[in-house]
Write an enzyme that holds these catalytic residues in place. Structure first.
Site, PDB file in Angstrom:
ATOM      1  N   THR A 282       0.878  -1.179   0.000  1.00 58.85           N
ATOM      2  CA  THR A 282       0.000   0.000   0.000  1.00 58.85           C
ATOM      3  C   THR A 282       0.912   1.223   0.000  1.00 58.85           C
ATOM      4  O   THR A 282       2.059   1.154   0.436  1.00 58.85           O
ATOM      5  CB  THR A 282      -0.882   0.040   1.264  1.00 58.85           C
ATOM      6  OG1 THR A 282      -0.022   0.157   2.398  1.00 58.85           O
ATOM      7  CG2 THR A 282      -1.729  -1.200   1.404  1.00 58.85           C
TER       8      THR A 282
ATOM      9  N   GLU B 247      -5.358  -3.867  -1.358  1.00 58.82           N
ATOM     10  CA  GLU B 247      -5.798  -5.126  -0.741  1.00 58.82           C
ATOM     11  C   GLU B 247      -6.908  -5.801  -1.551  1.00 58.82           C
ATOM     12  O   GLU B 247      -7.277  -6.930  -1.284  1.00 58.82           O
ATOM     13  CB  GLU B 247      -6.329  -4.861   0.680  1.00 58.82           C
ATOM     14  CG  GLU B 247      -5.284  -4.375   1.668  1.00 58.82           C
ATOM     15  CD  GLU B 247      -5.103  -2.851   1.670  1.00 58.82           C
ATOM     16  OE1 GLU B 247      -5.385  -2.212   0.633  1.00 58.82           O
ATOM     17  OE2 GLU B 247      -4.670  -2.315   2.698  1.00 58.82           O
TER      18      GLU B 247
ATOM     19  N   LYS C 185     -13.914  14.610  13.945  1.00 61.66           N
ATOM     20  CA  LYS C 185     -14.831  14.331  15.050  1.00 61.66           C
ATOM     21  C   LYS C 185     -15.085  15.611  15.830  1.00 61.66           C
ATOM     22  O   LYS C 185     -14.219  16.087  16.568  1.00 61.66           O
ATOM     23  CB  LYS C 185     -14.244  13.257  15.967  1.00 61.66           C
ATOM     24  CG  LYS C 185     -15.267  12.756  16.956  1.00 61.66           C
ATOM     25  CD  LYS C 185     -14.836  11.482  17.628  1.00 61.66           C
ATOM     26  CE  LYS C 185     -16.050  10.833  18.264  1.00 61.66           C
ATOM     27  NZ  LYS C 185     -15.726   9.765  19.161  1.00 61.66           N
TER      28      LYS C 185
HETATM   29  P1  ADP Z   1      -3.199   3.692   0.345  1.00 61.76           P
HETATM   30  O1  ADP Z   1      -4.024   2.851   1.291  1.00 61.76           O
HETATM   31  O2  ADP Z   1      -1.797   3.742   0.748  1.00 61.76           O
HETATM   32  O3  ADP Z   1      -3.789   5.055   0.038  1.00 61.76           O
HETATM   33  P2  ADP Z   1      -4.433   2.531  -1.962  1.00 61.76           P
HETATM   34  O4  ADP Z   1      -4.161   3.230  -3.235  1.00 61.76           O
HETATM   35  O5  ADP Z   1      -4.603   1.080  -1.978  1.00 61.76           O
HETATM   36  O6  ADP Z   1      -3.230   2.914  -1.017  1.00 61.76           O
HETATM   37  O7  ADP Z   1      -5.679   3.269  -1.306  1.00 61.76           O
HETATM   38  C1  ADP Z   1      -6.944   2.739  -1.123  1.00 61.76           C
HETATM   39  C2  ADP Z   1      -7.832   3.771  -0.485  1.00 61.76           C
HETATM   40  O8  ADP Z   1      -8.017   4.886  -1.356  1.00 61.76           O
HETATM   41  C3  ADP Z   1      -9.228   3.303  -0.203  1.00 61.76           C
HETATM   42  O9  ADP Z   1      -9.313   2.600   0.990  1.00 61.76           O
HETATM   43  C4  ADP Z   1     -10.000   4.616  -0.138  1.00 61.76           C
HETATM   44  O10 ADP Z   1      -9.867   5.240   1.108  1.00 61.76           O
HETATM   45  C5  ADP Z   1      -9.298   5.447  -1.148  1.00 61.76           C
HETATM   46  N1  ADP Z   1     -10.060   5.447  -2.413  1.00 61.76           N
HETATM   47  C6  ADP Z   1      -9.815   4.716  -3.518  1.00 61.76           C
HETATM   48  N2  ADP Z   1     -10.700   4.995  -4.492  1.00 61.76           N
HETATM   49  C7  ADP Z   1     -11.552   5.922  -3.989  1.00 61.76           C
HETATM   50  C8  ADP Z   1     -12.691   6.620  -4.493  1.00 61.76           C
HETATM   51  N3  ADP Z   1     -13.137   6.443  -5.731  1.00 61.76           N
HETATM   52  N4  ADP Z   1     -13.312   7.492  -3.668  1.00 61.76           N
HETATM   53  C9  ADP Z   1     -12.869   7.705  -2.417  1.00 61.76           C
HETATM   54  N5  ADP Z   1     -11.803   7.092  -1.899  1.00 61.76           N
HETATM   55  C10 ADP Z   1     -11.145   6.206  -2.660  1.00 61.76           C
END
Ligand code: ADP
Length: 541
Positions: free
Chosen positions: A184, A329, A439
């Site tokens: 990630t 994930e 919050k």
């Molecule tokens: P990291 O966790 O390091 O940011 P990722 O690229 O795997 O790496 O991130 C996944 C996260 O990105 C998701 O859990 C979510 O919070 C956010 N995310 C991905 N796509 C969207 C979307 N279309 N709208 C809002 N949040 C998103």
């Protein structure tokens, strides 16, 4: 048992075999560092993937070994995407924008034996090399042989390829073998590794190619702006070849004018990237108009795509936006938002509301929302809880970490750390990441909704909302805003007044801070961790 189906292994080599058999003349195009285009056919690609299989054998790569890649999106990297898994090894895509410490951490944690380094990125990798202990051999690609480097045990990609035969038998035999490792990007913590199997990636590829999903076909030309180190370029390297679509790789040319030019000249039909990329390209297109209406699907995910931008792309540029949600994930595709038949008669503004949601789950994935007490909530469009998912391409643990209740539930679901509601017709609407929620006085405020509303103001280019500590309310929202070019004078009060009709009063940010730029993470998301630290240090202004 008699009468059962064949025991056919869903492995990555099957994809390149199919592509070569069905679409040998289709093209793979790369914009090289000097700006020229490198093009070759699937058939040429296929032969090079086989050659690379032999090269891996010469390098002593054994089944299960991790092989790192550190590069831009280009054809050699695509060759690795196929050859490494097909040789039964594991491709570990390294994020080129990590700090040296984080890079060394992920290489060591992954235990990479060989690393392929893009010659144009050597200085970035070399900064971390002193802390890397596991790598036995480096292969330099995308640079002339003999390019000088301080890395030890170096070979040059094209020399190895020239010396290898393209007669090669794929080594992978079992779909449950590991094929890829991706960390990630660490937006909310330390990078964690996710290990994909052939089976999970093959099924993800089929899921991505469904008509209701990304649905690439051999008529498409896909531009992968999303880096090959960001969640496997969202599966596009596999989905395109299985579909017979042409793929265009931008190399290092990711600046908005370059992307707009590439889209127009290459007649791209599907382009995939994070919102910040498309925000930048939109601003550029306003100043330097170009026809990008060849795009039938501008796929955007990684963070929330502002509704106003979806509308602007569609109304002003004739580009259909497909908003998708997922994470490393999840291989990464979870949901995407396309209109369905019951939306046909909606007025435009309601259609954009739908498209601004994260959308419905790709068949194969199950999704639920759960409250703090562990109760599964209704899909009523208003109940808000944590999104949990399960399915054949969802991680069941992090690489080399014991699964804990923080991420994986006892009954087999993955906890995404995202908070959302789901409409009765099954459209996910993300409110926030748990760690970004504000919050205030015991109530939650969604930073994403405030950002969306702020970015709908014509004079705002980018807006990020962060929680700042508050004695009375515990936390309060603070907006950090970048103005659009030529916006002129704008006050914070004016922006708050603009969004006020949409929110309860206590949601409205107490402060609006104007900055020249919002810091971005290694994959181009607003870096709220950095913003919070800068705010605490009084360095935000
Ligand atoms: P990291 O966790 O390091 O940011 P990722 O690229 O795997 O790496 O991130 C996944 C996260 O990105 C998701 O859990 C979510 O919070 C956010 N995310 C991905 N796509 C969207 C979307 N279309 N709208 C809002 N949040 C998103």
């Amino acid at each position: 048992m008699h009468g059962l189906m064949m025991d056919y292994q869903l492995t990555i080599d099957r994809i390149v075999e199919h592509a070569n058999r069905m679409h040998p003349h289709k093209q793979i195009s790369t914009k090289l560092p000097d700006g020229s285009m490198h093009r070759y056919s699937y058939a040429d690609f296929y032969r090079r993937v086989k050659r690379l299989g032999n090269v891996l054998e010469t390098l002593g790569v054994q089944p299960g070994d991790r092989v790192g890649t550190f590069g831009w999106n280009n054809y050699q990297h695509l060759e690795m995407y196929y050859a490494i898994p097909s040789a039964a090894a594991v491709i570990h895509t390294l994020n080129i924008r990590l700090s040296p410490e984080q890079l060394a951490y992920v290489v060591n944690h992954g235990g990479d034996k060989v690393v392929f380094v893009d010659g144009t990125l050597l200085p970035l990798y070399e900064r971390a090399a002193g802390q890397i202990t596991c790598v036995e051999r480096y292969v330099i690609f995308n640079a002339p042989s003999g390019t000088s480097t301080s890395l030890p045990n170096v070979s040059y990609y094209e020399d190895l390829m020239a010396a290898a035969s393209d007669d090669y038998t794929w080594k992978v035999t079992d779909e449950r073998q590991a094929m890829g490792l991706c960390y990630t990007s660490g937006t909310t913590g330390n990078p964690k590794g996710v290990l994909y199997s052939h089976r999970s990636m093959f099924l993800h590829t089929l899921g991505e190619n469904l008509a209701t999903s990304l649905g690439a076909t051999e008529r498409d030309r896909l531009l992968a702006v999303v880096p090959m180190f960001h969640a496997m370029a969202w599966g596009t390297p596999y989905a395109t070849l299985l579909a017979g679509a042409e793929i265009v790789l931008p190399g290092p040319h990711l600046q908005p004018p370059k992307l707009a030019e590439l889209i127009a000249e290459e007649r791209i039909t599907i382009a995939a990237g994070v919102p910040t990329i498309w925000m930048g390209m939109y601003q550029d297109l306003k100043a330097n108009p170009r026809d990008v209406s060849c795009i039938r699907a501008l796929v955007v995910g990684g963070s929330a795509m502002p509704r106003a931008l979806i509308e602007a792309y569609e109304k002003e540029l004739g580009v259909n936006v497909v908003h998708a949600w997922g994470m490393t994930e999840m291989s990464p595709l979870g949901t995407l938002s396309k209109l369905q038949s019951h939306h046909d008669n909606l007025p435009d503004h309601e259609r954009w509301d739908v498209k601004a949601r994260q959308g419905y789950v790709v068949p194969g994935v199950e999704m639920r929302i759960v409250n703090d007490a562990g109760r599964v909530l209704d899909w009523d469009g208003s109940s808000v809880g944590e999104v949990q998912v399960r399915g054949p391409w969802i991680a069941k643990a992090y690489y080399r970490l014991e699964p804990t209740e923080e991420h994986f539930t006892a009954d087999g679901w993955f906890r995404t750390g995202d908070v959302a509601s789901i409409t009765p017709d099954g459209y996910l609407q993300i409110t926030d990441r748990t760690k970004d929620l504000v919050k205030s006085g015991g109530e939650w405020i969604s930073s994403v909704e405030l950002e969306n509303a702020l970015m709908a103001h014509p004079k705002v280019a980018e807006a990020a909302v962060i929680a700042v500590p508050d004695e009375r309310w515990s936390e309060r929202p603070c907006a950090v805003v970048v103005l659009a070019p030529n916006a002129g004078e704008v006050t914070g009060a004016e922006l708050i007044e603009f969004i006020a009709p949409k929110f309860a009063k206590f949601w409205l940010p107490d402060t609006v801070i104007f900055v020249d730029e919002i810091p971005k993470t290694s994959v181009g998301k607003f870096d709220k961790k950095v913003l919070r630290v800068r705010h605490a240090e009084g360095a935000l202004g």
